[in-house]
Motif scaffolding. Sequence first.
Motif, PDB file in Angstrom:
ATOM      1  N   ASP A 224      23.155 -17.369   0.763  1.00 52.61           N
ATOM      2  CA  ASP A 224      22.877 -18.167   1.960  1.00 52.61           C
ATOM      3  C   ASP A 224      22.331 -17.302   3.093  1.00 52.61           C
ATOM      4  N   THR A 225      22.805 -16.075   3.191  1.00 51.35           N
ATOM      5  CA  THR A 225      22.272 -15.174   4.216  1.00 51.35           C
ATOM      6  C   THR A 225      20.802 -14.881   3.958  1.00 51.35           C
ATOM      7  N   ALA A 226      20.460 -14.572   2.698  1.00 57.26           N
ATOM      8  CA  ALA A 226      19.058 -14.299   2.365  1.00 57.26           C
ATOM      9  C   ALA A 226      18.197 -15.514   2.661  1.00 57.26           C
ATOM     10  N   ARG A 227      18.675 -16.687   2.298  1.00 59.72           N
ATOM     11  CA  ARG A 227      17.929 -17.918   2.545  1.00 59.72           C
ATOM     12  C   ARG A 227      17.763 -18.159   4.052  1.00 59.72           C
ATOM     13  N   TRP A 228      18.850 -18.058   4.783  1.00 58.06           N
ATOM     14  CA  TRP A 228      18.830 -18.305   6.230  1.00 58.06           C
ATOM     15  C   TRP A 228      17.862 -17.357   6.931  1.00 58.06           C
ATOM     16  N   PHE A 229      17.900 -16.072   6.533  1.00 58.55           N
ATOM     17  CA  PHE A 229      17.055 -15.082   7.204  1.00 58.55           C
ATOM     18  C   PHE A 229      15.571 -15.356   6.963  1.00 58.55           C
ATOM     19  N   VAL A 230      15.166 -15.622   5.705  1.00 61.42           N
ATOM     20  CA  VAL A 230      13.734 -15.794   5.430  1.00 61.42           C
ATOM     21  C   VAL A 230      13.188 -17.074   6.049  1.00 61.42           C
ATOM     22  N   LEU A 231      14.072 -17.991   6.410  1.00 63.15           N
ATOM     23  CA  LEU A 231      13.630 -19.218   7.060  1.00 63.15           C
ATOM     24  C   LEU A 231      13.627 -19.109   8.581  1.00 63.15           C
ATOM     25  N   SER A 232      14.371 -18.137   9.125  1.00 65.99           N
ATOM     26  CA  SER A 232      14.690 -18.207  10.542  1.00 65.99           C
ATOM     27  C   SER A 232      13.746 -17.456  11.456  1.00 65.99           C
ATOM     28  N   ASP A 233      13.095 -16.405  10.952  1.00 63.82           N
ATOM     29  CA  ASP A 233      12.477 -15.463  11.877  1.00 63.82           C
ATOM     30  C   ASP A 233      11.060 -15.811  12.288  1.00 63.82           C
ATOM     31  N   SER A 234      10.299 -16.465  11.427  1.00 62.67           N
ATOM     32  CA  SER A 234       8.885 -16.730  11.718  1.00 62.67           C
ATOM     33  C   SER A 234       8.502 -18.100  11.187  1.00 62.67           C
ATOM     34  N   PRO A 235       7.435 -18.681  11.741  1.00 64.16           N
ATOM     35  CA  PRO A 235       6.885 -19.884  11.111  1.00 64.16           C
ATOM     36  C   PRO A 235       6.560 -19.568   9.650  1.00 64.16           C
ATOM     37  N   PRO A 236       6.805 -20.483   8.738  1.00 59.66           N
ATOM     38  CA  PRO A 236       6.701 -20.166   7.307  1.00 59.66           C
ATOM     39  C   PRO A 236       5.301 -19.774   6.843  1.00 59.66           C
ATOM     40  N   GLU A 237       4.276 -20.157   7.595  1.00 61.74           N
ATOM     41  CA  GLU A 237       2.920 -19.769   7.192  1.00 61.74           C
ATOM     42  C   GLU A 237       2.594 -18.337   7.589  1.00 61.74           C
ATOM     43  N   ARG A 238       3.442 -17.716   8.388  1.00 61.35           N
ATOM     44  CA  ARG A 238       3.204 -16.341   8.826  1.00 61.35           C
ATOM     45  C   ARG A 238       4.103 -15.374   8.074  1.00 61.35           C
TER      46      ARG A 238
END
Length: 886
Positions: A663-677
């Motif tokens: 869940d941490t890995a998932r949360w982090f990759v979703l949280s920091d930038s717009p997904p297209e960037r």
Amino acid sequence: MARYTPAEIERKWQDAWEADATFRACHDPARPKYYVLEMFPYPSGRIHMGHVRNYTMGDVVARYKSSCGFSVLHPMGWDAFGMPAENAAMERGGHPKDWTYGNIADMRAQMKPLGLSIDWSREFATCDPEYYGQQQAMFLDMLAAGLVYRKNATVNWDPVDMTVLANEQVIEGKGWRSGAPVERRDLTQWFFRISDFADELLAALDGLENWPEKVKLMQRNWIGKSRGLQMAFGLVDGPEGFDRIEVYTTRPDTLMGASFLGISPDHRLAKALEDGNPEVAAFCAECRRMGTSEEELETAEKKGFDTGLRVRHPFDPEWELPVYIANFILMDYGTGAIFGCPAHDQRDLDFARKYGLPVTDTFVALEGGEPVGEVAFVPPKTEAVRWLKAFGWDEVATGEQAIDAAIRFCEENGVGHGVTKFRLRDWGISRQRYWGCPIPVVHCEGCGVVPERKENLPVRLPDDVSFDQPGNPLDRHPTWASCTCPKCGAAARRETDTMDTFVDSSWYYARFTAPHSATPTDLAEADYWMNVDQYIGGIEHAILHLLYSRFFARAMQITGHLPAKAKEPFDALFTQGMVTHEIYMTRDAAGRPVYHLPEEVEFRNGKAYLKRPLQDQSGDFLQDSSGRPLFANDVEVIPSAKMSKSKKNVVDPVSIIESFGADTARWFVLSDSPPERDVEWTSAGAEAAHRHLGRVWRIANGIAEEMDQGGGIAVYESEGQGAASGGGDDLTLRRALHKTIHDVTMGIESFGFNTSVAKLYAFTNTLAKSQAALPARREAAMVMAQLMAPMTPHLAEDIWSMLGGQGLIARAPWPKPDPALLIEDTVTLPIQINGKRRSEIAVPRDMDAAEVEKLVLADDAVLKALEGGAPKKLIVVPGRIVNVVV
């Protein structure tokens, strides 16, 4: 104190989902369907953070749509054929099949801990005989429909690996694996007639409203529709059988700037000249050792061979141009011949300067122009045209009009005609390798090329092959290629070429709708599940994979394997950014870069240092003159670089999951930038994400403990405390909750996952500080768990369970915001003074205009502007703005 333990929680809930078959896709006509698909991976043996981000995004969509009542198809497979498996067999021994299936097992084991809502019952690999056997059946149907043919073609040939290479596999004229100089050879190849669909594939892009514009532009450029002139230059005393050279040009407005004619080394005339001239033959052989990619032709030194032949300019029979064989001209586009206009094409200009050919500027800028130097002037089609005006065509004012006028002039004078051409060429699928789908035809001495019978499919690859020498093992196998002709029964030989692996990935989306069907697709299942509602993958596949998939969908519709609605297989496309990481680099004594793993580096006072002393190549630690170990104090930090094993800036998802949880890995990759960037992975960011999820769990656990102190969930609900009500702090929390429901939903719907995460961060703070009663806080925590479930599904299930939620949260309906709670009690009104915003006030939404005026007149900015006087005008626009005129 109770602790958040991801390892226990995540295993527990993954087992629960499996036992419940929660993610098994169900054909349910009573429900709307939703098909979400990520581009399937190549089984290299290890997942990387790019996989984590890609599949997490798809999982968010799949879980959300399931909660919204859709019947969801979210499958997984493996793009498993290709050269890497053969290379591994050659380098390490063993068999490509063992290497491939071993890697699939390893990657499946690495992916499952991510908790993806995948229907694993539909899993397949493209190297499964059950899959490629259906691909062979489809090939036969396409052959019968005239969509497949065989012809001689010029290809990139690696003389060491003894196989055809794609343009992208030719690096600086050499094979990407062998390093051998690549040759151009004429081989008999199988082709799909994708060029027949060029106009349709181009026009249909306009209807793909939910595709990124940059992807559609890339496809338009690759298809390359152009309007131009096909014309002939008459040969002066040409060889027997040659009296003219056909040329196609998109810029006939530059014809008066022609200074030479160039032909490809593979042009029919060049091959005729080779026969009696060793110099021509040697030059053409040198050209054929070049690659054929546009990038290589663009950057390579321009070379030519003067044939001694001349052609007449079609506008003036007295004007003769020299004919060169040139290394930058291919037979694949146009006619394999060009007229060179050096002033207005950089390649032509480089060539002309090298061989001392004239450079004639055809255009003149509206305000006067500079002579052409070392950079060609490629004019926009709005430039004025000197030579056409000289012909008396005064109505011609721009290059665009000049192109039409030049075509018209050539047509009227019988020297050419306007044509529309496409850059897109037919798709050559023959590959001289073992680990691919065998092409299901046989070669019979009496009958020619004969399709295999469908009842004999799949034509399986033999297992007993060796890779002890270069080339295709199928050619050397003692028995595999020997067969009988399906038509006459005589002895025959199988085709030993296998299919381009792009074929395997061009229809897998359709197979997922019925992966165990005895035919390529089950039309009833395809009709229900197609199209793919949301396709997700990297921008690197924007051209070939997507274009080939679009062609295949049309071919499958023509051959009866897909419904007509699936001509465009992907309704929406999203291209995600990469996961990047800093590179840590020092330099050795010779100044060469030395890269270091993230765990080898520490930061002190904002500067990077190696944790351990420097070592030499033998592994010994380096020492200074006093015998003390040497540390690198000048570690260079290169930010936001693509993860690369060679640069040692990779992050292992498995270790992240083991340390922090999926869940941490998932949360982090979703949280920091717009997904297209791109998103940059940092250890600090991962730790912060983990701390936040721990905080969310502790908040929920605290609420659960309060409930237990009151007698447990059963007592709590029997006393009617299961729902929040009332006003004050309860109402404030509920308003914040329903605003969060609205905002998170909008974020997911628009692929703004990072904004949804931000809203959930904010609501966590609100809930932690809330003084609302226990029922309101319980309701808020349970709904927050539902909102987090697509992103952090294990944590969400655990909170749902501890707070008394019924069943699995994965099956709970998505919360809906109460419109009444989205309306704010107060509204902020800007105050404009003489047309400029000077202040604002917050007032109850239903406050009377007269009361608003009193508050405005008491505002400091208004008092200052009035200087003790009265306003000339004071206008209150309810709920919007206040205008004061002084």
